[in-house]
Design an enzyme around this catalytic site. Structure first.
Site, mmCIF file in Angstrom:
data_model
loop_
_atom_site.group_PDB
_atom_site.id
_atom_site.type_symbol
_atom_site.label_atom_id
_atom_site.label_comp_id
_atom_site.label_asym_id
_atom_site.label_seq_id
_atom_site.Cartn_x
_atom_site.Cartn_y
_atom_site.Cartn_z
ATOM 1 N N ALA A 111 3.176 1.710 2.948
ATOM 2 C CA ALA A 111 4.440 0.807 2.761
ATOM 3 C C ALA A 111 5.501 1.580 1.684
ATOM 4 C CB ALA A 111 3.920 -0.458 2.227
ATOM 5 N N CYS A 158 0.752 -1.070 0.001
ATOM 6 C CA CYS A 158 0.079 0.012 -0.047
ATOM 7 C C CYS A 158 0.808 1.277 0.012
ATOM 8 C CB CYS A 158 -0.934 -0.104 1.293
ATOM 9 S SG CYS A 158 -0.024 0.131 2.746
ATOM 10 N N HIS A 192 5.498 6.250 -2.626
ATOM 11 C CA HIS A 192 6.744 6.788 -3.057
ATOM 12 C C HIS A 192 6.758 8.419 -3.401
ATOM 13 C CE1 HIS A 192 7.949 2.502 -4.888
ATOM 14 N NE2 HIS A 192 7.699 2.578 -3.321
ATOM 15 N N ARG A 233 12.926 -4.400 5.693
ATOM 16 C CA ARG A 233 13.362 -4.009 4.271
ATOM 17 C C ARG A 233 14.793 -4.142 4.243
ATOM 18 N NH1 ARG A 233 10.870 -2.604 -0.366
ATOM 19 N NH2 ARG A 233 12.788 -1.216 -0.809
HETATM 20 S S1 SF4 Z 1 9.989 0.276 -7.179
HETATM 21 FE FE1 SF4 Z 1 12.098 0.814 -7.153
HETATM 22 S S2 SF4 Z 1 11.929 1.402 -4.842
HETATM 23 FE FE2 SF4 Z 1 10.463 0.087 -5.201
HETATM 24 S S3 SF4 Z 1 11.332 -1.985 -4.758
HETATM 25 FE FE3 SF4 Z 1 11.294 -1.547 -6.912
HETATM 26 S S4 SF4 Z 1 13.141 -0.912 -7.086
HETATM 27 FE FE4 SF4 Z 1 12.930 -0.912 -5.125
#
Ligand code: SF4
Ligand code: SF4
Lengths: 546, 457
Positions: A68, A65, A199, A99
């Site tokens: 996360a 989510c 992100h 992680r």
């Molecule tokens: S999207 Fe990018 S930050 Fe996320 S797990 Fe994958 S490689 Fe890692």
């Protein structure tokens, strides 16, 4: 060696796709059909895939989510910020040290809050009467106990619902405490369709509240930032080792092995290099717009990719001293890598892999497999957007749906005092004429073979079917997928957290990965699935002593 | 120092939990649901909770943990999750074909106020639940109690699936509580040895410690069947192991179907196992076979062999209430001194029980319900111990303070094997003692000076 593996029948990718969809109710099948793509050569364009769309309720997804993505992925690896999860206890607990972000806090007096988990542990009365008071109190208690330079607040699902104004609380406490930067993230789990939204929210707030806070000059030459590298299993350490050796200064990694001050000084770099395009490409854009720092895509997964990325950085700075240094480092590092590659290759050549992770990893790791002579039969992302598959040029054509609209886009302008173009437009043009590409990412599709299957948001059912049909020698995904795949007798390598291995980035990382994959695809363990009496159950007519 | 910011001075915190000794309800509900045969747990909320719960259970049990989610996005959070759940039920029965879907809520669907029973009825009316299949549900708001509460709530939902036909089935219900699959297996073994017929629920043995055979079954052999659960209303009685994990379910069976119940401690260690065996015997009206007395005698033998190393050693414990109560008693029974005991799960009775068990120890025990591991660490700094027992997160304290650690409880993320070796019963007692002595003597071997180092320390 007795193995279970049946000879692979030659499956037509269209049949495989059909097989994957067969069991779904029609509506689900229609939706999934757009997320499963057979990689075919098309005239002058890449085929289109549906991505960053909602997961179907009831379908066992690999996704996580928004929270996360925000707290776990982006802020998780930063050591000297106290990260307080505002919500019931669970979310904070699960994102506590899981992680494998490593950090180097060995400097004298360095702060390191990563082994700690902070939560407001909301109870029912906080849900009923609101949690703002408790949050303010928790910030105060954290400040009194730890005196950190920054405190970050993360909202979980119920916080958004009951309407706690976490940003107002953060602002009030920032003013009250004076010497502690307090900021908040509206990263409730239900926002967006995957961790990708998280992100975005994380990066935006870091950009807004931290980047640019420290104007002091940083020592060193050839200053870069490394964006989208999270130091899982020590990847960031290895990349830093190589950069150091080349004489390149890494001002800030977003956000592996990072510290508050690194973010605060990021605007001091002269080049941004983007590893994980998905998790952070927009930050690169903002840094360029606001401060004038250009960006390029790099990839430090795979020895060849590492060499290529180093050369690209050197070419950007265009300094002979750096170019020579980089060549010397590559020449020095490569033989050890090649020796191991040559050693494992007879055992890995022709073997096959499938990769379903992240928003860049499923692409990057194909380089490493390639270096071992291994083929990727099928790959896809957990939370990518179409540009991660098809390349950056599709961004202007992306539909903005209700879920994406939820995620704040911040408007940036050139900083009045601090914007300065790192290179003149002529210099930029000259580099581009020489084939150098700024602000560019090709995506995964063009790099994969014809006839391979590219699948977005793969789920447990499809994973199992794919493995049964294509019997790859290794499957790469996350912890949730690990054991169902292994029950099928296929080794599973975690590529989010690397199981216990790593680093896999850079030169030494490549060596580690070769050895790890060699171990996995050649382990005897997978040959013991059936007892001898199960493999040949027929009894012979007579009982014979030998 | 990894926990370099933990000061010795303890200040009261009323809003900030640091290094929690508990987690949230749904993960417990998910674990319990996996102990039903052919059951797919379903998390009604946004998909992140489900991902987290599956990941944590996977890391602990090293087994596939399948569970579906309603995948709420913003819309569902505003308009309610009914549409998502109806769609999910339909998709799940079509794609995965489970016998049962066990739905639990998350803090999101709870806060919205989704009514599981009403949605279930609607699904039934709309024909989304195929003939002979079941949907059960438990409300598990994560802002109440802890993962233990969620476990208990789902076990209660299982008990409420029971029916009464009036025909006795000659069995007793055993509710084992949140223990490892291997522990459930051991409880079944002991009950079978005593010679009682039983219905054990939940039962994760075989489900979460299954074989590796080249085949993947989303629903492995194992688990209590819905048929057994339904007949639990016809049982002679219920033994509930653990007040926090199991008592609610047992009492629900009692009030719904007049199945009398007894709540016992979890059978960790000598005395709690004694009481469990004795209860089995009296409820079923049988006598205890010699083999069990033999196993018991072996545990007592080991206790006497090891006593010299255990006497008055100080222990810090963190975990879940039912386990802690039994373990504290076990440690006291071998003359060890549990000096700090912390659980994250709230409940006043916990502190009282621990104080009772440790009443005639030569010290006053520090005990806290609704505490956290930060507090435990601070207590240890003020009053050092010889041994820590608790989950994987204790390794940071153990390393910083240089104290031996026995991993025990949930979650154990960094070791393998706990799903296979029981720690309940007399055999489990042997294993616990072996583990404790192992770490204490390893430490002694490591620390002894060269002149005092001996072959047998
Ligand atoms: S999207 Fe990018 S930050 Fe996320 S797990 Fe994958 S490689 Fe890692
Ligand atoms: S949102 Fe609630 S149910 Fe979900 S992980 Fe967090 S505390 Fe647990």
């Amino acid at each position: 060696m007795a193995t279970l593996k049946k000879k692979m029948v030659q499956w037509d990718p269209t049949d495989i796709k059909e097989e994957l969809l067969r069991k779904y109710p029609p509506k689900v099948a229609r939706k999934r059909a757009k997320q499963i793509l057979i990689n075919e050569a098309q005239e002058n364009e890449t085929p289109e895939i549906s991505a960053n769309v909602r997961t179907v309720p009831g379908i066992i997804t690999m996704r996580g989510c928004t929270y996360a993505g925000c707290k776990g992925v982006i802020l998780g690896p930063t050591r000297d910020i106290v990260n307080i999860t505002h919500g019931p206890i669970g979310c904070g607990f699960y994102s506590w040290l899981t992680r494998r972000n490593q950090t180097d806090a060995s400097a004298e007096g360095a702060d390191n809050y990563m082994p700690y988990c902070f939560s407001t542990d909301m109870h029912d009365e906080d849900i009923i009467f609101g949690g703002e008071k408790k949050l303010a109190k928790a910030i105060q208690e954290a400040y009194d106990t730890f005196h950190p330079k920054a405190i970050a607040i993360f909202a979980t699902c119920p916080v958004g619902l009951i309407g706690d104004d976490i940003h107002a609380v953060a602002k009030k406490m920032r003013e009250k405490l004076g010497d502690c930067n307090v900021f908040a993230f509206s990263c409730e789990g239900y926002k967006g369709v995957s961790q990708s939204a998280g992100h975005h929210i994380a990066n935006n707030q870091i950009f807004r509240h931290v980047v640019g806070e420290n104007d002091a000059e940083k020592p060193g030459e050839y200053k870069i930032n490394l964006l989208g590298e999270y130091n899982i299993g020590g990847d960031g350490f290895e990349i830093d080792r190589i950069l150091n050796k080349c004489g390149i200064t890494n001002i800030a990694t977003f956000s592996g092995n990072s510290s508050y001050d690194q973010f605060a000084s990021a605007h001091k770099a002269d080049l941004n290099t983007v590893m994980c395009h998905r998790s952070i490409n927009y930050v690169a854009d903002m840094l360029e717009t606001k401060y004038g720092i250009p960006w390029i895509k790099v990839n430090f997964i795979g020895a060849e990719a590492t060499a290529k990325s180093l050369r690209k950085i050197a070419q950007y700075f265009g300094d002979k001293k750096l170019i020579d240094r980089v060549e010397a480092v590559i020449a020095e590092e490569m033989p050890a890598v090649q020796a191991v590659a040559a050693e494992v290759r007879p055992r890995t050549e022709g073997k096959t892999a499938m990769l379903f992770v992240g928003g860049s990893r499923a692409h990057h790791y194909q380089e490493l497999f390639g270096e071992m002579g291994m083929k990727t039969l099928s790959a896809g992302y957990e939370f990518a957007h179409r540009d991660d598959y098809e390349g950056r040029e599709v961004i202007p054509n992306l539909k903005v749906d209700a879920d994406s609209r939820n995620i704040e886009e911040i408007e940036v302008e050139a900083d009045e005092t601090r914007y300065s173009p790192r290179k003149s437009s002529e210099e930029m043009q000259k580099l581009e004429d020489a084939g150098f590409r700024f602000k560019h990412y090709d995506g995964m599709i063009p790099d994969m073979d014809k006839g391979t299957l590219i699948i977005d948001d793969l789920n447990q059912y499809e994973a199992e079917k794919l493995v049964e049909i294509l019997k790859p020698d290794v499957f790469c995904a996350g912890i949730k997928e690990k054991f169902s795949i292994q029950k099928l007798g296929v080794p599973m390598k975690q590529l989010h957290s690397y199981d216990s291995g790593g680093p896999y980035a850079g030169f030494r990382g490549a060596v580690n990965f070769y050895r790890e994959i060699d171990r996995l695809v050649n382990s005897r363990i997978w040959g013991y699935m059936k007892a001898p009496w199960q493999e040949t159950p027929e009894l012979s007519a007579t009982y014979v002593w030998e | 120092m990894l926990l370099r910011h933990t000061p010795d001075t303890i200040s009261e915190r009323s809003a900030l939990v640091v290094n929690p000794a508990k987690t949230c309800q749904p993960i417990g509900a998910m674990y319990a649901a996996l102990g039903i045969h052919g059951c797919l747990p379903h998390s009604h909320g946004s998909q992140g909770c489900c991902a987290y719960h599956r990941s944590t259970l996977t890391r602990h049990y090293k087994e596939p943990i399948s569970a579906a989610t309603s995948s709420f996005t913003e819309g569902a959070s505003v308009f309610g999750g009914q549409a998502n759940l109806l769609q999910a039920i339909d998709n799940i029965f079509t794609v995965y074909e489970p016998e049962v879907i066990a739905v639990h809520t998350t803090c999101l669907s709870e806060t919205i106020g989704d009514d599981l029973n009403q949605i279930r009825d609607k699904a039934e009316k709309e024909g989304k639940i195929p003939e002979g299949k079941h949907v059960i549900g438990a409300s598990t708001p994560s802002y109440v109690g802890s993962h233990v509460t969620g476990f208990s709530n789902m076990v209660k939902a299982m008990a409420l699936a029971a029916e009464k036909t009036g025909r006795k089935n000659g069995k007793i219900n055993i509710i084992p509580g949140w223990v490892e699959p291997a522990d459930m297996e051991e409880i079944k073994r002991l009950a079978a040895m005593v010679g009682v017929e039983f219905i054990l629920f939940p039962d994760t043995s075989g489900v979460l410690n299954g074989p590796l055979s080249g085949e993947y079954h989303m629903f492995p052999e194992g688990g209590v069947t819905m048929k057994e659960l339904r007949s639990a209303g016809d049982s002679m009685g219920t033994l509930a192991l653990g007040e926090w994990c199991s008592a609610d379910a047992a009492r629900a069976l009692d009030s719904a179907h007049k199945v009398p119940c007894r709540v016992l401690d979890m059978p960790f260690g000598l005395q709690a196992t004694d009481r469990f065996i004795d209860a089995l015997r009296t409820v079923a009206g049988v006598s205890v076979p010699e083999e069990i007395a033999h196993e018991r005698g072996q545990l007592v033998d080991m206790m006497s062999d090891m006593h010299q190393y255990f006497y008055h050693k100080k222990v810090a414990l963190v975990g879940d209430p039912d386990q802690l109560i039994a373990m504290t008693e076990f440690l006291v029974s071998i003359d060890m001194c549990p000096v700090h005991v912390v659980t994250g799960t709230p409940g006043k009775r916990f502190e009282k029980r621990i104080r009772e068990i440790t009443a005639d120890m030569p010290f006053e025990v520090n005990v806290r319900a609704a505490g956290d591991m930060f507090l435990l660490h601070q207590w240890i700094k003020n009053e050092p111990v010889d041994l820590i027992m608790g989950n994987t997160y204790c390794k940071y304290i153990a390393r910083d303070e240089d104290i031996p650690l026995v991993r025990w409880g949930f979650p154990i993320l960094d070791r393998v094997g706990h799903q296979y070796f029981p720690t309940v019963g007399y055999k489990g007692g042997l294993r616990l003692l072996e583990k404790i002595l192992g770490v204490l003597l390893d430490r002694k071997d490591r620390d002894a000076s060269e002149e005092s180092f001996e072959l047998v320390l």
